[in-house]
Write a protein that holds these residues in place. Sequence first.
Motif, PDB file in Angstrom:
ATOM      1  N   GLY A 230      62.258 105.275  70.901  1.00 59.42           N
ATOM      2  CA  GLY A 230      60.849 104.925  70.805  1.00 59.42           C
ATOM      3  C   GLY A 230      60.194 104.814  72.167  1.00 59.42           C
ATOM      4  N   ARG A 231      60.712 105.541  73.159  1.00 55.92           N
ATOM      5  CA  ARG A 231      60.202 105.384  74.514  1.00 55.92           C
ATOM      6  C   ARG A 231      58.719 105.687  74.632  1.00 55.92           C
ATOM      7  NH1 ARG A 231      64.362 108.957  77.846  1.00 55.92           N
ATOM      8  NH2 ARG A 231      64.185 110.148  75.906  1.00 55.92           N
ATOM      9  N   ALA A 232      58.217 106.661  73.875  1.00 53.00           N
ATOM     10  CA  ALA A 232      56.808 107.033  73.992  1.00 53.00           C
ATOM     11  C   ALA A 232      55.878 105.960  73.421  1.00 53.00           C
ATOM     12  CB  ALA A 232      56.552 108.358  73.290  1.00 53.00           C
ATOM     13  N   THR A 233      56.402 105.052  72.614  1.00 55.44           N
ATOM     14  CA  THR A 233      55.581 103.987  72.044  1.00 55.44           C
ATOM     15  C   THR A 233      55.928 102.632  72.662  1.00 55.44           C
ATOM     16  OG1 THR A 233      57.159 103.731  70.226  1.00 55.44           O
ATOM     17  CG2 THR A 233      55.282 105.202  69.855  1.00 55.44           C
ATOM     18  N   ALA A 234      56.659 102.638  73.776  1.00 59.28           N
ATOM     19  CA  ALA A 234      57.070 101.392  74.421  1.00 59.28           C
ATOM     20  C   ALA A 234      56.081 101.001  75.514  1.00 59.28           C
ATOM     21  CB  ALA A 234      58.465 101.551  75.033  1.00 59.28           C
ATOM     22  N   PRO A 235      55.883  99.707  75.743  1.00 59.67           N
ATOM     23  CA  PRO A 235      55.103  99.271  76.903  1.00 59.67           C
ATOM     24  C   PRO A 235      55.780  99.751  78.187  1.00 59.67           C
ATOM     25  CG  PRO A 235      55.444  97.457  75.365  1.00 59.67           C
ATOM     26  CD  PRO A 235      56.345  98.574  74.920  1.00 59.67           C
ATOM     27  N   THR A 236      55.012 100.053  79.201  1.00 52.45           N
ATOM     28  CA  THR A 236      55.547 100.546  80.473  1.00 52.45           C
ATOM     29  C   THR A 236      55.145  99.610  81.610  1.00 52.45           C
ATOM     30  OG1 THR A 236      53.598 101.945  80.789  1.00 52.45           O
ATOM     31  CG2 THR A 236      55.517 102.948  79.716  1.00 52.45           C
ATOM     32  N   GLY A 237      55.773  99.827  82.756  1.00 56.12           N
ATOM     33  CA  GLY A 237      55.413  99.071  83.948  1.00 56.12           C
ATOM     34  C   GLY A 237      55.630  97.576  83.832  1.00 56.12           C
ATOM     35  N   LEU A 238      56.659  97.153  83.069  1.00 53.23           N
ATOM     36  CA  LEU A 238      56.897  95.724  82.898  1.00 53.23           C
ATOM     37  C   LEU A 238      57.308  95.079  84.227  1.00 53.23           C
ATOM     38  CD1 LEU A 238      57.231  93.208  81.076  1.00 53.23           C
ATOM     39  CD2 LEU A 238      59.602  93.937  80.700  1.00 53.23           C
ATOM     40  N   ARG A 239      56.619  94.000  84.568  1.00 48.64           N
ATOM     41  CA  ARG A 239      56.955  93.201  85.742  1.00 48.64           C
ATOM     42  C   ARG A 239      57.198  91.764  85.293  1.00 48.64           C
ATOM     43  NH1 ARG A 239      51.595  95.120  89.039  1.00 48.64           N
ATOM     44  NH2 ARG A 239      52.072  97.354  89.155  1.00 48.64           N
ATOM     45  N   VAL A 240      58.241  91.138  85.835  1.00 50.07           N
ATOM     46  CA  VAL A 240      58.575  89.766  85.462  1.00 50.07           C
ATOM     47  C   VAL A 240      58.891  88.970  86.720  1.00 50.07           C
ATOM     48  CG1 VAL A 240      60.036  88.276  84.054  1.00 50.07           C
ATOM     49  CG2 VAL A 240      59.566  90.606  83.287  1.00 50.07           C
ATOM     50  N   SER A 254      53.774  91.007  83.047  1.00 50.99           N
ATOM     51  CA  SER A 254      52.634  91.919  82.966  1.00 50.99           C
ATOM     52  C   SER A 254      53.168  93.299  82.626  1.00 50.99           C
ATOM     53  CB  SER A 254      51.842  91.942  84.271  1.00 50.99           C
ATOM     54  OG  SER A 254      52.537  92.637  85.289  1.00 50.99           O
ATOM     55  N   TRP A 255      52.364  94.085  81.893  1.00 51.52           N
ATOM     56  CA  TRP A 255      52.816  95.399  81.441  1.00 51.52           C
ATOM     57  C   TRP A 255      51.616  96.263  81.076  1.00 51.52           C
ATOM     58  CZ3 TRP A 255      52.994  90.917  78.686  1.00 51.52           C
ATOM     59  CH2 TRP A 255      52.298  90.882  77.482  1.00 51.52           C
ATOM     60  N   ARG A 309      58.204  94.631  73.241  1.00 49.63           N
ATOM     61  CA  ARG A 309      57.818  95.757  72.402  1.00 49.63           C
ATOM     62  C   ARG A 309      56.507  95.436  71.689  1.00 49.63           C
ATOM     63  NH1 ARG A 309      61.979  95.886  67.183  1.00 49.63           N
ATOM     64  NH2 ARG A 309      61.747  93.705  66.524  1.00 49.63           N
ATOM     65  N   ALA A 310      55.846  96.478  71.209  1.00 46.44           N
ATOM     66  CA  ALA A 310      54.525  96.346  70.608  1.00 46.44           C
ATOM     67  C   ALA A 310      54.569  96.660  69.121  1.00 46.44           C
ATOM     68  CB  ALA A 310      53.541  97.288  71.299  1.00 46.44           C
ATOM     69  N   MET A 311      53.729  95.959  68.359  1.00 44.19           N
ATOM     70  CA  MET A 311      53.488  96.317  66.967  1.00 44.19           C
ATOM     71  C   MET A 311      52.453  97.440  66.961  1.00 44.19           C
ATOM     72  SD  MET A 311      54.069  95.775  63.684  1.00 44.19           S
ATOM     73  CE  MET A 311      54.717  94.098  63.446  1.00 44.19           C
ATOM     74  N   LEU A 312      52.819  98.607  66.442  1.00 43.76           N
ATOM     75  CA  LEU A 312      51.932  99.768  66.458  1.00 43.76           C
ATOM     76  C   LEU A 312      50.867  99.648  65.376  1.00 43.76           C
ATOM     77  CD1 LEU A 312      54.615 102.569  66.958  1.00 43.76           C
ATOM     78  CD2 LEU A 312      53.299 101.343  68.699  1.00 43.76           C
ATOM     79  N   PRO A 313      49.789 100.432  65.505  1.00 45.60           N
ATOM     80  CA  PRO A 313      48.717 100.354  64.507  1.00 45.60           C
ATOM     81  C   PRO A 313      49.165 100.646  63.077  1.00 45.60           C
ATOM     82  CG  PRO A 313      47.909 101.445  66.475  1.00 45.60           C
ATOM     83  CD  PRO A 313      49.393 101.264  66.660  1.00 45.60           C
ATOM     84  N   ASP A 314      50.281 101.366  62.900  1.00 41.29           N
ATOM     85  CA  ASP A 314      50.741 101.667  61.539  1.00 41.29           C
ATOM     86  C   ASP A 314      51.602 100.553  60.954  1.00 41.29           C
ATOM     87  OD1 ASP A 314      53.181 101.894  62.812  1.00 41.29           O
ATOM     88  OD2 ASP A 314      53.362 104.048  62.548  1.00 41.29           O
ATOM     89  N   GLY A 319      58.964 101.184  70.534  1.00 38.84           N
ATOM     90  CA  GLY A 319      60.190 101.055  71.311  1.00 38.84           C
ATOM     91  C   GLY A 319      60.111  99.918  72.323  1.00 38.84           C
ATOM     92  N   PHE A 320      61.281  99.495  72.794  1.00 38.29           N
ATOM     93  CA  PHE A 320      61.345  98.438  73.804  1.00 38.29           C
ATOM     94  C   PHE A 320      61.019  98.994  75.183  1.00 38.29           C
ATOM     95  CE2 PHE A 320      63.970  96.092  70.697  1.00 38.29           C
ATOM     96  CZ  PHE A 320      63.398  94.831  70.818  1.00 38.29           C
ATOM     97  N   SER A 321      60.395  98.161  75.985  1.00 38.18           N
ATOM     98  CA  SER A 321      60.178  98.498  77.392  1.00 38.18           C
ATOM     99  C   SER A 321      61.517  98.496  78.126  1.00 38.18           C
ATOM    100  CB  SER A 321      59.266  97.447  78.034  1.00 38.18           C
ATOM    101  OG  SER A 321      59.957  96.196  78.125  1.00 38.18           O
ATOM    102  N   ALA A 322      61.482  98.956  79.356  1.00 43.78           N
ATOM    103  CA  ALA A 322      62.659  98.802  80.211  1.00 43.78           C
ATOM    104  C   ALA A 322      62.945  97.313  80.389  1.00 43.78           C
ATOM    105  CB  ALA A 322      62.408  99.451  81.567  1.00 43.78           C
ATOM    106  N   GLU A 323      64.236  96.960  80.491  1.00 40.85           N
ATOM    107  CA  GLU A 323      64.615  95.556  80.642  1.00 40.85           C
ATOM    108  C   GLU A 323      64.542  95.136  82.099  1.00 40.85           C
ATOM    109  OE1 GLU A 323      67.752  93.338  78.082  1.00 40.85           O
ATOM    110  OE2 GLU A 323      68.809  94.022  79.888  1.00 40.85           O
ATOM    111  N   ARG A 324      64.023  93.949  82.339  1.00 44.68           N
ATOM    112  CA  ARG A 324      63.942  93.404  83.697  1.00 44.68           C
ATOM    113  C   ARG A 324      64.800  92.153  83.784  1.00 44.68           C
ATOM    114  NH1 ARG A 324      62.467  98.033  85.160  1.00 44.68           N
ATOM    115  NH2 ARG A 324      60.251  98.579  84.937  1.00 44.68           N
TER     116      ARG A 324
END
Length: 332
Positions: A230-240, A254-255, A309-314, A319-324
Motif C-alpha cells: 500500500g505504499r502509494a496510499t501511505a503517508p510520506t515524509g514522516l518525521r518524529v 509530522s507527515w 497510516r491513513a483511512m482512505l476515502p473508500d 499503507g503504513f508510512s516508513a517507520e521512524r
Amino acid sequence: MRGVPVTVSPRRLVALCGVFLLVTSCGWGRAGEGGDDRPPGAPSGVTAEAGSATSVHVMWNAVAAAEAKVSRYEVYRGTTKVKEVPGSEHMVDVTRLRPSTTYVFTVRARDADGRLGPPSREVRATTPAVAKADDDAPTRPSDLRGRAAGNRAVQLTWSASADDRGVVSYDVYQGGTKIHSVGGTQTAAVVTGLRPGTRYAFTVRARDAADNVSPAGATVRLTTAGGTDGRATAPTGLRVTSEREDGAYHLELSWVPPRVDGAVTEYQVHLDGRAATSLVYGGDAPRDRATYRFYVGREAGVTHRVRIRAMLPDGTWGGFSAERTVTTGARH
C-alpha cells in the motif's frame, strides 16, 4: 489496554473537536461497536465541485466498516434531498442546476434499519456561466497513462483537452461506468476502492460548461497488485522528535498526507508495533503537511518505533508510512 494511554479531559475534548477528535485505541469506540444501536456517524471529507454549468460532483468518505452498517447515502441541496445512492458508493452528480449559482450540499448516511445519521459539514460549489450557442465539445484527452498503486488503487494521468470556452471537468470511466470527476485544471486522478489482483479498463472524457462531452480518450488497462503493498496510499515524509515538557516526554509527528482523490480525515498511529492512538479531523483536514503530538511517559532514554497510516476515502486503511525510531531525551 494496548499502546500508550492518552488522557483527555472532557473540557479538553470539546476544545479539540474544532480541529480533530482524539480517540485512543482503548478509549471511545466508533458508533456501532459493542452492540451500540446508534445510527451511522456523519460522513467526513465531503467535497463539491462544478462539473458543468448545470451539474455539481459531490464526493465523501465512506463511513468506516466499524460503524453502523450503511445501507445508503442521501445527498441534500440545502434542506432538500436530491440524490440517494447505495452504501457501496460515495460520489454522485447532482444535475438540473442553474448556471452562475452557488449551492450548499450535505450528506447523511442511513443504516439497514432505516436510522438516519447526522448531516456532514456543509460544502459549497458555484456553477459557471454557460455561453450561448455552444455546441462544440472539447477534444478528447490524450496520452492517458496509469499504474497500479498497491492492491486497491490506481494512478491515472492524461494530457489536457482543448475547448473554445474552456474545460470545466474531466470524467473518469471504469469500463462504461463513470466513477469519478475532477476539475478542468486537473490532469491526474487516484482511483481507490478497487479489488486486489484485478484487471480494470479506464478512459477519460472532457466536459465543458455547456455539458458538451468529448469522445473518450484511449483506454488504459491496469491490474492491481495481489498482495498488500500500500505504499502509494501511505503517508510520506514522516518525521518524529521527542520533546520534554513539565517533566514528561511527548512525541512530535509530522507527515505529508497521501495524494488520493478525496479528503483524508483519519489517521492511526502505531507505537512499537501496536496501535497507540487515532486522530480524526473534525474540520478541514490538512493536505500539505499534518502534525500531531502525544504523551509517551516520563522516562528518558526509552526508544520507540513509530509509523502511521491513513483511512482512505473508500473506508479502507491505506499503507503504513516508513517507520521512524526516536529516543526520549535524545538530542535532535
